[in-house]
Design an enzyme around this catalytic site. Structure first.
Site, short mmCIF file in Angstrom:
data_model
loop_
_atom_site.label_atom_id
_atom_site.label_comp_id
_atom_site.label_asym_id
_atom_site.label_seq_id
_atom_site.Cartn_x
_atom_site.Cartn_y
_atom_site.Cartn_z
N HIS A 140 70.05 -30.87 -7.65
CA HIS A 140 69.61 -29.47 -7.69
C HIS A 140 69.73 -28.85 -6.30
O HIS A 140 69.17 -29.41 -5.35
CB HIS A 140 68.16 -29.38 -8.17
N HIS A 183 68.93 -31.75 -19.45
CA HIS A 183 67.89 -32.71 -19.05
C HIS A 183 67.17 -33.16 -20.32
O HIS A 183 66.56 -32.32 -21.01
CB HIS A 183 66.85 -32.04 -18.17
N GLU A 206 64.03 -37.79 -20.06
CA GLU A 206 63.59 -38.18 -18.72
C GLU A 206 62.11 -38.57 -18.81
O GLU A 206 61.75 -39.73 -18.63
CB GLU A 206 63.79 -37.02 -17.74
N HIS A 244 69.49 -37.70 -17.02
CA HIS A 244 68.55 -38.83 -17.10
C HIS A 244 68.75 -39.64 -18.40
O HIS A 244 69.47 -40.61 -18.40
CB HIS A 244 67.10 -38.39 -16.94
N ASP A 283 69.23 -36.08 -7.54
CA ASP A 283 68.36 -35.12 -8.24
C ASP A 283 67.79 -34.07 -7.27
O ASP A 283 68.26 -32.93 -7.25
CB ASP A 283 67.25 -35.85 -9.00
ZN LIG Z 1 67.40 -32.77 -12.56
#
Ligand SMILES: [Zn+2]
Length: 399
Positions: free
Chosen positions: A21, A217, A220, A241, A299
């Site tokens: 990110h 996403h 996760e 993830h 991440d």
């Molecule tokens: Zn992420």
């Protein structure tokens, strides 16, 4: 976390990163610098103190983790120079880690201060729209690419709690497809599903219709059912993830068959509390044993005070990863990137070369051409794999 500065470099070769990110990868120095320029008072004045405030030190809850963004996002959001600068510096930082291709993601709405409802981070209304944010990031990335000789593409994020933004997000993906925006993502609290928030589903349908690539996403912190929804409803081509897929063995086997790509983030998964803090029990160990298709990613390196090297050394020291596996997963990552086929082929070739895997066989781009495009020359044992066509690994590497 001083150990991060003396970390081992266990795979000092070209790498691919697919899940990081932009707003979780800002330099602390830059936050302090921009705050000074804008006259914004921060609770800390030095890099050390500010790092301490931004970093998650122990496995945290989602609320604690998300709270970290509130410590500094108001400094960067709404400021044209700062947004372009973080994109440029991001490319420089990735180049230093040996990354040759990166897909960086962000929510344009989180960096804007007009045409966004509600205006985030308690900013006053200004004149920077999500659309212009994307232009600025594109410029910063493009200048970084030239300066540091790597390829940087971007993914625009929808936020689960803000389905009203998702239509804008897909429209921006379409508008800036030729300027480096390669895909759409859905981030945030996984307990907010798409049945209750159809804005995301509609945006993903439009993305599929227009040839915009899709990652989500899922799995996760949320259960395997979120992965199922990502694949079946949102038509995700990759999963961010995806650890909890292991709870649903039927779906897991199906995704293995489809060669679904999992964007794995080891350090992140410990500090967000997504996985057992004991790395020797990490789901990616099962992925590796099953020869799944996955990448290793940071991440949010700012919030985890980490680098990509730390994710790799963790995989080697606690999860039994070898140099051969690092090569395999990077080639898989290149193959699962959201680049057009020709550029993807060039990227895979670059890795083969850097890894000394040319052997007079894949060195010829015409061979690989035929191979990726499926011209019928190299068909023995081929199988179609996912969205990305033939899997070159099935020919060249046996692990
Ligand atoms: Zn992420």
């Amino acid at each position: 976390m001083a150990e991060h500065f003396t970390e081992q470099i266990v795979f000092n070769k070209p790498k691919i990163e697919l899940h990081v990110h932009l707003d979780g990868a800002i330099r602390v120095e830059t936050i302090l610098d921009v705050a000074r320029r804008r006259g914004i008072t921060l609770p800390a004045g030095t890099v050390k103190e500010m790092t301490h405030i931004c970093v998650v030190h122990q496995p945290a809850t989602l609320t604690e983790f998300l709270g970290k963004f509130a410590e500094y996002m108001h400094v960067i959001a709404g400021d044209r120079e700062a947004i372009k600068r973080i994109a440029y510096e991001f490319v420089e930082d990735k180049a230093k880690e040996g990354v040759i291709y990166v897909e960086v993601r962000y929510s344009p709405h989180f960096l804007a201060n007009t045409d966004v409802e509600p205006i985030p981070w308690n900013q006053k209304e200004g004149d920077l729209s999500p659309d212009e944010v994307v232009c600025l990031v594109n410029q910063g990335l493009a200048e970084g690419e030239k300066a540091f000789n790597i390829i940087a593409r971007s993914i625009l994020c929808c936020m689960r709690h803000m389905p009203s933004w998702s239509k804008d997000v897909v429209e921006l993906c379409k508008k800036y497809k030729k300027d480096g925006v390669v895909a759409i993502d859905l981030a945030g609290d996984e307990s907010l599903n798409c049945e209750a928030y159809p804005g995301h589903r509609m945006a993903y349908e439009e993305a599929e219709r227009c040839g915009v690539h899709r990652t989500v996403h899922a799995g996760e912190v949320g259960p395997a059912s979120v992965v199922k929804e990502a694949v079946e409803v949102l038509k995700a081509e990759r999963i961010g993830h995806g650890y909890n897929i292991l709870e649903d063995q039927v779906l897991y086997k199906q995704l293995l068959e489809q060669n679904m790509h999992f964007e794995v983030c080891p350090i992140s998964s410990k500090l967000t509390g997504a996985c057992d803090p004991d790395f020797t029990k990490h789901p990616v160990i099962t992925f590796r044993k099953d020869k799944a298709n996955y990448s290793l990613n940071t991440d949010d390196p700012l919030i985890f005070n980490s680098t990509l090297h730390l994710d790799y050394s963790t995989a080697q020291n606690y999860m039994g990863f070898t140099e051969e596996e690092f090569k395999r997963l990077n080639i898989n990552s290149a193959n699962s990137s959201f680049l057009p086929e020709k550029e993807k082929k060039d990227l895979i070739n670059k890795l083969y070369e850097a890894y000394g895997m040319v052997d007079g066989f894949v060195g010829s781009s015409s061979v690989l051409d035929g191979f990726l495009l499926g011209d019928g020359e190299l068909r023995n044992g081929d199988r179609m794999l996912g969205h990305s066509g033939y899997n070159p690994l099935s020919h060249f590497i046996v692990f």
